[in-house]
Structures are given as C-alpha cells and as structure tokens.
Design a protein around this motif. Structure first.
Motif, PDB file in Angstrom:
ATOM      1  N   UNK A  89      40.574  47.125  39.810  1.00 35.11           N
ATOM      2  CA  UNK A  89      41.110  45.570  40.339  1.00 35.11           C
ATOM      3  C   UNK A  89      42.586  45.885  40.353  1.00 35.11           C
ATOM      4  N   UNK A  90      43.113  47.111  39.654  1.00 33.12           N
ATOM      5  CA  UNK A  90      44.576  47.281  39.543  1.00 33.12           C
ATOM      6  C   UNK A  90      44.998  47.844  40.740  1.00 33.12           C
ATOM      7  N   UNK A  91      43.928  48.530  41.525  1.00 34.96           N
ATOM      8  CA  UNK A  91      44.319  49.252  42.971  1.00 34.96           C
ATOM      9  C   UNK A  91      44.448  48.159  43.802  1.00 34.96           C
ATOM     10  N   UNK A  92      43.233  47.297  43.869  1.00 34.21           N
ATOM     11  CA  UNK A  92      43.429  45.939  44.583  1.00 34.21           C
ATOM     12  C   UNK A  92      44.650  45.277  44.503  1.00 34.21           C
ATOM     13  N   UNK A  93      44.874  44.994  43.216  1.00 34.31           N
ATOM     14  CA  UNK A  93      46.276  44.307  43.063  1.00 34.31           C
ATOM     15  C   UNK A  93      47.524  44.646  43.642  1.00 34.31           C
ATOM     16  N   UNK A 128      45.133  35.269  46.211  1.00 32.93           N
ATOM     17  CA  UNK A 128      44.403  36.418  45.871  1.00 32.93           C
ATOM     18  C   UNK A 128      44.960  37.403  44.750  1.00 32.93           C
ATOM     19  N   UNK A 129      46.115  37.535  44.831  1.00 25.17           N
ATOM     20  CA  UNK A 129      46.798  38.450  43.633  1.00 25.17           C
ATOM     21  C   UNK A 129      46.410  37.728  42.176  1.00 25.17           C
ATOM     22  N   UNK A 130      46.629  36.302  42.123  1.00 26.10           N
ATOM     23  CA  UNK A 130      46.397  35.759  40.902  1.00 26.10           C
ATOM     24  C   UNK A 130      44.988  35.816  40.425  1.00 26.10           C
ATOM     25  N   UNK A 152      41.273  40.610  35.666  1.00 31.00           N
ATOM     26  CA  UNK A 152      41.688  41.570  34.635  1.00 31.00           C
ATOM     27  C   UNK A 152      41.763  41.254  33.523  1.00 31.00           C
ATOM     28  N   UNK A 153      42.601  40.253  33.395  1.00 31.70           N
ATOM     29  CA  UNK A 153      42.508  39.398  32.040  1.00 31.70           C
ATOM     30  C   UNK A 153      41.255  39.337  31.371  1.00 31.70           C
TER      31      UNK A 153
END
Length: 104
Positions: free
Chosen positions: A57-61, A69-71, A77-78
């Motif tokens: 998910x961090x890579x996607x972000x 989408x970033x939110x 992730x949270x």
C-alpha cells in the motif's frame, strides 16, 4: 464449550467467555489455555502478513496522483496498523486475563 470466536477483522479466533474463566472447571481452563497458546503462536505470522500488505500500500501511495485515491490508500494503511496494534494487545494477553476483553 468453545470459548473462541473467529474475529474476521483480526483474522484469528479470540476468547469470549460466558462464564468467568476462574469459575470454569480446571480441566476446561487447561484446555482453553492450551488452545489460546496455539492461537497466540499464529499472531506473529498474521502481523507479518499485514505488514507486507502495508508495504504494498505504501508503494501504491507513493505512485498515486489522485488525491481521493491517496486518501483511501492512507485510510487502508491506518486500518491495517490498527489491526496490528490490536493483535499485539491480544498477543500479550494470557488466557486468564482475556475474560471480557474481546475486541470487535
């Protein structure tokens, strides 16, 4: 009597007692403790699985340009971090202490 209930959010079974643990027959308490120790042994593997998802998910972000989408990714992730935190709490709980501490 099965005192363990599958928690789909955590991905493991957690104890849920109808009767206080100390009031259960000794043999039943021993069985519960043994089962709980087996379940507790699965928690580190579950945490590692969730950590791997967070890395993805961090890579996607990092590659996402759309704010909405970033939110959503950040929210995912949270939630994964919250699940890991709850798993760490359960990992530290012994069978005797778990009475009434079921997380939803």
């Amino acid at each position: 009597m099965d005192v363990f209930v599958y928690d789909s959010r955590l991905g493991i079974k957690v104890p849920e007692f109808d009767t206080p643990f100390e009031e259960l027959p000794l043999m039943e308490r021993r069985g519960i403790i043994e089962t709980w120790e087996d379940i507790r042994g699965q928690i580190p593997t579950r945490v590692m699985e969730l950590e791997q998802i967070i890395v993805i998910k961090l890579r996607e972000l990092g590659e996402e340009n759309n704010f909405a989408v970033s939110c959503k990714i950040n929210s995912d992730i949270a939630e994964l971090a919250s699940i890991i935190n709850d798993l760490h709490i359960w990992y530290r709980v012994s069978a005797e202490e778990s009475e009434g501490k079921r997380h939803s």
